[in-house]
Scaffold this motif. Structure first.
Motif, mmCIF file in Angstrom:
data_model
loop_
_atom_site.group_PDB
_atom_site.id
_atom_site.type_symbol
_atom_site.label_atom_id
_atom_site.label_comp_id
_atom_site.label_asym_id
_atom_site.label_seq_id
_atom_site.Cartn_x
_atom_site.Cartn_y
_atom_site.Cartn_z
ATOM 1 N N SER A 1 0.843 -1.191 0.000
ATOM 2 C CA SER A 1 0.000 0.000 0.000
ATOM 3 C C SER A 1 0.879 1.241 0.000
ATOM 4 N N SER A 2 0.772 2.045 -1.062
ATOM 5 C CA SER A 2 1.521 3.301 -1.114
ATOM 6 C C SER A 2 1.011 4.310 -0.108
ATOM 7 N N TYR A 3 -0.196 4.103 0.419
ATOM 8 C CA TYR A 3 -0.825 5.103 1.272
ATOM 9 C C TYR A 3 -0.836 4.716 2.741
ATOM 10 N N SER A 4 -0.292 3.542 3.062
ATOM 11 C CA SER A 4 -0.055 3.160 4.444
ATOM 12 C C SER A 4 1.397 3.499 4.786
ATOM 13 N N ASN A 5 1.688 3.551 6.060
ATOM 14 C CA ASN A 5 3.053 3.889 6.488
ATOM 15 C C ASN A 5 4.022 2.813 6.016
ATOM 16 N N MET A 6 5.066 3.234 5.321
ATOM 17 C CA MET A 6 6.084 2.295 4.840
ATOM 18 C C MET A 6 7.465 2.611 5.412
ATOM 19 N N ASP A 7 7.519 3.468 6.426
ATOM 20 C CA ASP A 7 8.789 3.818 7.055
ATOM 21 C C ASP A 7 9.250 2.695 7.984
ATOM 22 N N PRO A 8 10.556 2.569 8.223
ATOM 23 C CA PRO A 8 11.048 1.562 9.171
ATOM 24 C C PRO A 8 10.348 1.671 10.521
ATOM 25 N N GLY A 9 9.950 0.533 11.058
ATOM 26 C CA GLY A 9 9.223 0.490 12.316
ATOM 27 C C GLY A 9 7.719 0.460 12.160
ATOM 28 N N SER A 10 7.205 0.808 10.983
ATOM 29 C CA SER A 10 5.765 0.766 10.752
ATOM 30 C C SER A 10 5.306 -0.670 10.581
ATOM 31 N N LYS A 11 3.995 -0.859 10.692
ATOM 32 C CA LYS A 11 3.440 -2.212 10.546
ATOM 33 C C LYS A 11 3.746 -2.773 9.162
ATOM 34 N N GLN A 12 3.540 -1.964 8.128
ATOM 35 C CA GLN A 12 3.756 -2.463 6.774
ATOM 36 C C GLN A 12 5.224 -2.768 6.517
#
Length: 532
Positions: free
Chosen positions: A351-362
């Motif tokens: 998902s481009s619109y969910s958090n993709m930063d280190p530590g995020s769920k995704q």
């Protein structure tokens, strides 16, 4: 599988309701809204289902998710229960499988001139059929069951004495798909006459070296060129195992009637009910309600992907700026991101619109997924997401979703030797050479943009001369990509062109003349075996 214990009662009662005509679902909907004849005992519409489509299950070689909708007025005294009749022969149902969770429906506020009025959706049924055999064709029907009949459901196979009624019901429900019978009969392998019953083929077992073929498209919509693309795909569906739609699905602009029209468009084909459709979320799939501020409501209700866990969606505190979507949105799991194995290929959908930063769920989930990939079992590794990391066009270059993906995801794709990253968002086509951090490198991933599915194909180039890492780009023609996995080391890629803008379709960004004879097709070598 979850099956009927008291099947005699179920089939007898349901058969009394299944004397339906070939009148369209829309006519039923309009007429019933006027006469308020919502009691299943007085109307046959409760057994009339539509919008049949598929998604792979947790293990695509042994499970399939069958999705369809039924009329909201069927909910007396409560929501109907979706059921799938399924078997290995065209006119014989071996099992009846009930949906595992309650049917879904939702209300949405109409935008603009309709503001203040509510759209009421169908009931959406998602039935997971498991325990299937790998690489096997199954025929199925979708029906709804009055909720009062499900009290005696148990997990057991049907008794031999019930087989006659089971066959009778299969025959009676044939009118549900009558308008699609000719198309399905025409495309069914072997030319068998299955009276319009759709079928699907399960995936080869993981690690199987069977040849598989995937369609990848994006930004489809429900426009003139959308129908053109869909018709072309339907005519060339032979051999396609799965379809990946990388976001911006229907372009409703919050008018959810367009979702129904989009599914009607698919109902007129054979591929939607016979080939699994795997979706990624795009910015036009957010669809924030103008009053409740809820997001991704249709995306979560109308589809069911092989989920990690149910969706986590927080209520927005204010409206989203449509010109520059907030990053990140409070949306995780559900249909947002998931993975599946299809024969020799592992697919990861992000998902481009969910958090993709280190530590995020995704991000944490993605790292785990990449670490678990066994290239001796699935030598091919693909990623799909809406926003492209590499972009040779003027539009969508500085959005936070792209910048965060470039910063945090590209290193993962490089270190884990991802073969191809598919994206949409930009209304154009592009394929890169293998590239690592903006430098051509034979061991790097290939990046593909297929945002020319049907909504538009007119994105201007960033500059006249393409970047060194661009293999081919185009902003004049509509189409989709086909990836044919031949073996563990080689695949074949082809860009299928389905149409182009007429002069009167120029729009705000203008119109570009298609290049006669242009094509993009050729072999792709598995970079994993070239890693440096």
């Amino acid at each position: 599988m979850t099956m009927f214990h008291n099947l005699f009662t179920f089939l007898f009662t349901l058969s009394l309701q299944t004397q339906i005509t070939n009148a369209s679902f829309h006519h039923h909907k309009r007429r019933l809204a006027k006469n308020n004849n919502g009691d299943p005992k007085h109307g046959n519409y409760c057994t009339l289902t539509r919008h049949w489509h598929l998604s792979v299950g947790d293990d695509p070689s042994t499970s399939m998710i069958v999705s369809f909708s039924s009329h909201p007025k069927c909910a007396k005294p409560s929501a109907p229960v979706g059921a799938v009749l399924i078997g290995k022969e065209p006119n014989k149902a071996d099992f009846v499988i009930l949906e595992q969770n309650d049917a879904r429906m939702y209300n949405a506020t109409y935008p603009n001139k309709k503001k203040g009025s509510l759209y009421t959706s169908d009931y959406y049924h998602h039935v997971t059929v498991d325990g299937l055999d790998p690489n096997t064709r199954y025929y199925y029907r979708c029906v709804t069951v009055p909720s009062v009949l499900v009290d005696n459901i148990a997990n057991e196979e049907m008794e031999d004495a019930e087989r006659g009624l089971r066959q009778q019901h299969w025959d009676m429900t044939s009118t549900i798909a009558a308008d699609l019978a000719e198309r399905r009969r025409r495309y069914l392998k072997g030319g068998e006459d299955n009276d319009g019953a759709p079928s699907f083929v399960t995936a080869p077992a993981p690690g199987n070296d069977s040849r598989v073929k995937f369609v990848i498209m994006g930004d489809l919509g429900e426009r003139t060129h959308s129908y053109e693309t869909v018709a072309y795909l339907d005519a060339h569906r032979e051999g396609i195992n799965a379809i990946l739609l990388v976001g911006d699905i229907a372009y409703t602009q919050n008018d959810h009637d367009i979702w129904d029209k989009w599914f009607d468009m698919l109902d007129a084909t054979s591929f939607a009910s016979e080939i699994p459709l795997q979706i990624a979320t795009g910015n036009h799939d957010i669809e924030q309600d103008v009053e409740t501020l809820d997001i991704f409501v249709a995306f979560e209700n109308r589809f069911l992907m092989p989920q990690v866990q149910p969706a986590i969606i927080e209520t927005m505190k204010g409206p989203i700026d449509k010109s520059l979507v907030d990053y990140p949105l409070p949306y995780d799991f559900g249909n947002a991101y998931y993975a599946f194995t299809y024969g020799p290929a592992r697919h990861i959908v992000l998902s481009s619109y969910s958090n993709m930063d280190p530590g995020s769920k995704q991000y944490t989930w993605l790292v785990d997924q990449l670490n678990e990939v066994d290239r001796s079992v699935t030598p091919w590794l693909f990623v799909s997401l809406h926003c492209p990391i590499y972009n040779s066009f003027r539009l969508h270059r500085r959005e936070p979703q792209l910048l965060h993906a470039k910063r945090f995801l590209e290193p993962l794709f490089v270190s884990h030797h991802v073969n191809i990253v598919f994206a949409g968002h930009v209304h154009a086509y592009m394929r890169t050479k293998p590239v690592i951090y903006d430098e051509v490198n034979d061991a790097g991933p290939i990046y593909v943009i297929v945002g020319n599915g049907g909504r538009q194909a007119n994105a201007p180039y960033h500059r006249d001369e393409a970047e060194d890492w661009v293999l081919l780009r185009d902003h004049a023609e509509f189409g989709y990509g086909v990836l044919d996995i031949i073996n563990s080391t080689h695949a074949f890629w082809e860009w299928e062109q389905t149409g182009f803008n007429a002069p009167e379709e120029a729009g705000k960004l203008g119109r570009y003349e298609p290049i006669e004879g242009q094509s993009d097709r050729g072999y792709v070598q598995n970079q994993f075996f070239l890693k440096k």
